[in-house]
Design a protein around this motif. Structure first.
Motif, PDB file in Angstrom:
ATOM      1  N   GLY A  98       4.743 -12.526  23.821  1.00  0.00           N
ATOM      2  CA  GLY A  98       4.651 -11.212  23.190  1.00  0.00           C
ATOM      3  C   GLY A  98       5.682 -10.918  22.146  1.00  0.00           C
ATOM      4  O   GLY A  98       5.562  -9.970  21.378  1.00  0.00           O
ATOM      5  N   VAL A  99       6.746 -11.709  22.091  1.00  0.00           N
ATOM      6  CA  VAL A  99       7.704 -11.430  21.035  1.00  0.00           C
ATOM      7  C   VAL A  99       7.775 -12.552  20.011  1.00  0.00           C
ATOM      8  O   VAL A  99       8.838 -12.819  19.486  1.00  0.00           O
ATOM      9  CB  VAL A  99       9.123 -11.153  21.556  1.00  0.00           C
ATOM     10  N   PRO A 151      12.550  -0.413  15.564  1.00  0.00           N
ATOM     11  CA  PRO A 151      11.978  -1.632  16.162  1.00  0.00           C
ATOM     12  C   PRO A 151      12.311  -2.888  15.372  1.00  0.00           C
ATOM     13  O   PRO A 151      12.495  -3.963  15.959  1.00  0.00           O
ATOM     14  CB  PRO A 151      10.469  -1.362  16.132  1.00  0.00           C
ATOM     15  N   PHE A 195       4.952  -9.922  15.889  1.00  0.00           N
ATOM     16  CA  PHE A 195       5.431  -8.581  16.202  1.00  0.00           C
ATOM     17  C   PHE A 195       5.558  -7.725  14.944  1.00  0.00           C
ATOM     18  O   PHE A 195       5.181  -6.547  14.923  1.00  0.00           O
ATOM     19  CB  PHE A 195       6.778  -8.663  16.921  1.00  0.00           C
ATOM     20  N   TYR A 199       5.860  -4.888  23.907  1.00  0.00           N
ATOM     21  CA  TYR A 199       7.132  -4.908  23.178  1.00  0.00           C
ATOM     22  C   TYR A 199       7.234  -3.772  22.180  1.00  0.00           C
ATOM     23  O   TYR A 199       8.307  -3.216  21.959  1.00  0.00           O
ATOM     24  CB  TYR A 199       7.338  -6.266  22.510  1.00  0.00           C
ATOM     25  N   SER A 200       6.110  -3.426  21.566  1.00  0.00           N
ATOM     26  CA  SER A 200       6.141  -2.303  20.634  1.00  0.00           C
ATOM     27  C   SER A 200       6.497  -1.002  21.344  1.00  0.00           C
ATOM     28  O   SER A 200       7.100  -0.103  20.762  1.00  0.00           O
ATOM     29  CB  SER A 200       4.776  -2.142  19.956  1.00  0.00           C
ATOM     30  N   GLU A 258       2.177  -8.019  22.904  1.00  0.00           N
ATOM     31  CA  GLU A 258       2.809  -7.464  21.707  1.00  0.00           C
ATOM     32  C   GLU A 258       2.947  -5.959  21.800  1.00  0.00           C
ATOM     33  O   GLU A 258       3.958  -5.381  21.389  1.00  0.00           O
ATOM     34  CB  GLU A 258       1.997  -7.830  20.468  1.00  0.00           C
ATOM     35  N   THR A 259       1.938  -5.339  22.339  1.00  0.00           N
ATOM     36  CA  THR A 259       1.990  -3.880  22.446  1.00  0.00           C
ATOM     37  C   THR A 259       3.060  -3.434  23.434  1.00  0.00           C
ATOM     38  O   THR A 259       3.736  -2.428  23.237  1.00  0.00           O
ATOM     39  CB  THR A 259       0.607  -3.335  22.858  1.00  0.00           C
ATOM     40  N   HIS A 295       2.142  -6.694  13.879  1.00  0.00           N
ATOM     41  CA  HIS A 295       1.651  -5.698  14.824  1.00  0.00           C
ATOM     42  C   HIS A 295       2.327  -4.351  14.596  1.00  0.00           C
ATOM     43  O   HIS A 295       1.677  -3.297  14.588  1.00  0.00           O
ATOM     44  CB  HIS A 295       1.922  -6.199  16.250  1.00  0.00           C
ATOM     45  N   HIS A 296       3.628  -4.403  14.407  1.00  0.00           N
ATOM     46  CA  HIS A 296       4.392  -3.172  14.267  1.00  0.00           C
ATOM     47  C   HIS A 296       3.957  -2.364  13.047  1.00  0.00           C
ATOM     48  O   HIS A 296       3.700  -1.154  13.137  1.00  0.00           O
ATOM     49  CB  HIS A 296       5.881  -3.504  14.166  1.00  0.00           C
ATOM     50  N   LEU A 332      10.654  -2.083  22.951  1.00  0.00           N
ATOM     51  CA  LEU A 332      11.799  -2.360  22.081  1.00  0.00           C
ATOM     52  C   LEU A 332      12.368  -1.117  21.418  1.00  0.00           C
ATOM     53  O   LEU A 332      13.594  -0.951  21.382  1.00  0.00           O
ATOM     54  CB  LEU A 332      11.425  -3.413  21.028  1.00  0.00           C
ATOM     55  N   MET A 365      15.766  -3.757  16.229  1.00  0.00           N
ATOM     56  CA  MET A 365      15.772  -4.312  17.580  1.00  0.00           C
ATOM     57  C   MET A 365      15.275  -5.754  17.577  1.00  0.00           C
ATOM     58  O   MET A 365      15.774  -6.590  18.337  1.00  0.00           O
ATOM     59  CB  MET A 365      14.873  -3.455  18.477  1.00  0.00           C
TER      60      MET A 365
END
Lengths: 223, 223, 223, 223
Positions: free
Chosen positions: A187-188, A167, A193, B162-163, B159-160, A196-197, B166, A170
């Motif tokens: 969202g990006v 991710p 991100f 995309y998580s 965000e989720t 969050h990730h 991606l 990406m």
DNA sequence: AATGAATGAGGGTTCATTCAT
DNA sequence: AATGAATGAACCCTCATTCAT
């Protein structure tokens, strides 16, 4: 010391050329990029470029090697600075490490790697030996340590490494593809991100507390 | 008999050309791909290609539109078939959907999209309007439903999304870049990765059980 | 020595290319002419041509502008040298002027102008503004002077200008069309034709002597 | 009998194709014209054209032969109708003849002849044998008759023929080159030009009245 | 006779690379 | 070391011609 003067320092040429090459290659795509543009961006003539690099392909390889050559070592150093719980290394050191990569021009090289890997076996080899494998070891070790200490669940280490890394790669690609064209996608926001990730990743690694809640995650059924 | 052959071939030309184009474009890269190669792969001459598509660029756009045009609709249908708990839709419907995409030639178009988006504004527009936004809505709705029902934590929906997405896109890119060159990397057996990914995602979405374990995830600190 | 050679050649490239282009364009026709042939005729490679002119069309325009750019100015200078009776300027200065044009490569550009005018609006514009209009003014002034002084009949000036010029242009076209294929046609030995043409023109401009002979020219009746 | 029906008459095909070909060839230039365009203009498919003419070159030759094949015969007939003084035949029959040619599509073929003569020897041969030579004879005979009868000066017949004809040909070329682009040039209103031309020509052919006025035309001096 | 899909040779243009200065 | 003029191979696209139906 004027910019012009600095431009004239021979020792700076290779770096200038690599910077220009990265920018032009990512902007136009490697195959569509013109050597002349790279030279112009670097403030030299086309002939000069060939004094430093034997050709366009070699320039591409040099760009990738230059920007990715010590990325893992930097990460290792970052990891080493912090010897706390594995989850904290993950959420602090590793997140900060990627945060830095994402913010740097190096983020663009992933675009080149992904796009051109197939057409240049030497790039593939370099990437595997110098980036993928050491990175896998570095992050794998962190995970293994966490698992051994009972801080993480007993996940498949290699798969989890990819879940952590892909991710982020990406995100770098996104920055230089869609992110370079459209800015109002919800969202990006990249740094959100990243947060969050790593948070999700850490959460997914948490040991499952005893009790019925563990049953909440259904097995993935694709057939 | 030859009438039949010709007629049959005629009506299949566009599809044949798109299949050939996808293969060649991904194999060589769009800019480096030769129109002649696409035609040859499709079993026709170069001139014939131009009877169906006005040029190389148009062919690229057609490829992307053809393979991605109804990907979201397919996902929506998949989601609709299963009306159980959100986590199950996630781990069954959505995982199966991506599993199918990954196994199909469509996985390769992500390579084209990511590589060529910047150079073709029309592709960016198509991708955003026809893929990104509907996809965001589809998956976002699933997440919102789960959150409303208390099946998921109260995460940031976009965000989720995309998580979730991606890494799957990255997996497709990987399949057609490094994955097409090197086969012995541990940890990215793709289908295992898909399973792992959705399981981790589901786990990260689980409501945090009351108790001290919630404190185990450290906040991500990048500064 | 080789420096000298290269430098000398370098500065002469544009002229060499224009000469070669004129020859090839007239020989093959503009559309059928190959850029490669032009380059070869100029003694350079195809790529070199594109260092000096951005394309085939631009080369055509440059050829026309180069050879016709100061044709009128040359005529004006020729006219200025002789301030005698208008009929003498006509039969000496103007005839000599066209004689020179006819004998020079410039005669061939009329072939290009007539053939390609319709397909290149910029050529039409150039030709009208830089050749037709100034030429009309130059010759028209001569005629007006002759009329004012009673040396010429009171003819329509503009029409007479065309009567003087069109046959000369046609002679140039003839030289590069039929004249380039067949040489044994009686009556169009070009220099004799030029003499004949200006003599007839001068004769037609002579004031009609008083007397019954004026009635000999019947009115042109086409309906 | 509808237009559609007439279009379908096979016997009309060759003529329709020749008309379309003339228009397209003159509009685009022969080399740049597309066979497909000719067919479309004629209301048939490309393949059909090849049933009537073996190729593009043959079509060009057919166009020229079709429109020029009996032009001289028509002139001869026109001349024959009037047996008055030579000057009157000149100003009436010959002027009317050219007036008609100028107003007809045939005027455009001179464009093709002049432009393409060099590249098609057969066209040159046809043009010389079927147009130039008979025309020279026809008009030459008229002049000779006038000279013999003392109605014309003792001019060089062949040169005078060209003086009569070349401007008319040039007028046709003009109509389809500059005249097709720019309409507001003073002095080339074509029909006025035709009148002016034949009147001047007749005037230049008038026998010089005895007296000092003959000395008014200076000899053409080009060296 | 008529169609139009298919072909493939041909030509304009680009651009990586070379090399004389 | 630096330049930039020159090269020519490569590629996209066009279009005259063919031919199966």
């Amino acid at each position: 010391m004027s910019t012009t003067l600095r431009r004239r320092l021979k020792s700076e040429r290779p770096r200038q050329l690599l910077e220009a090459a990265l920018e032009v290659f990512v902007d136009k795509g490697f195959a569509a990029a013109r050597v002349d543009d790279v030279a112009t961006h670097a403030g030299v003539s086309k002939g000069t470029l060939y004094l430093y690099y034997p050709g366009k392909d070699a320039l591409l390889k040099a760009v990738i090697a230059h920007y990715l050559g010590n990325a893992i070592a930097v990460g290792a150093e970052e990891f080493g600075r912090h010897d706390g719980p594995a989850a904290e290394v993950l959420c602090n050191s590793m997140a900060r490490w990627w945060w830095t990569i994402f913010d740097s021009p190096a983020s663009a090289v992933f675009m080149l790697v992904v796009s051109e890997l197939r057409h240049f076996p030497e790039i593939a080899e370099f990437y595997v030996h110098e980036v993928v494998e050491p990175g896998q070891r570095l992050i794998g070790d962190l995970l293994r340590r966490g698992i051994e200490r009972g801080e993480f669940r007993d996940v498949d280490v290699n798969e989890t490494v990819y879940s952590l890394v892909l991710p982020m790669v990406m995100l770098c690609l996104h920055k230089h593809s869609l992110g370079a064209c459209v800015t109002d996608l919800p969202g990006v926001e990249p740094h959100a991100f990243i947060r969050h990730h790593f948070e999700s990743a850490a959460r997914a690694l948490m040991p499952v507390p005893a009790g019925p809640s563990a049953a909440q995650v259904p097995p993935v059924q694709v057939r």
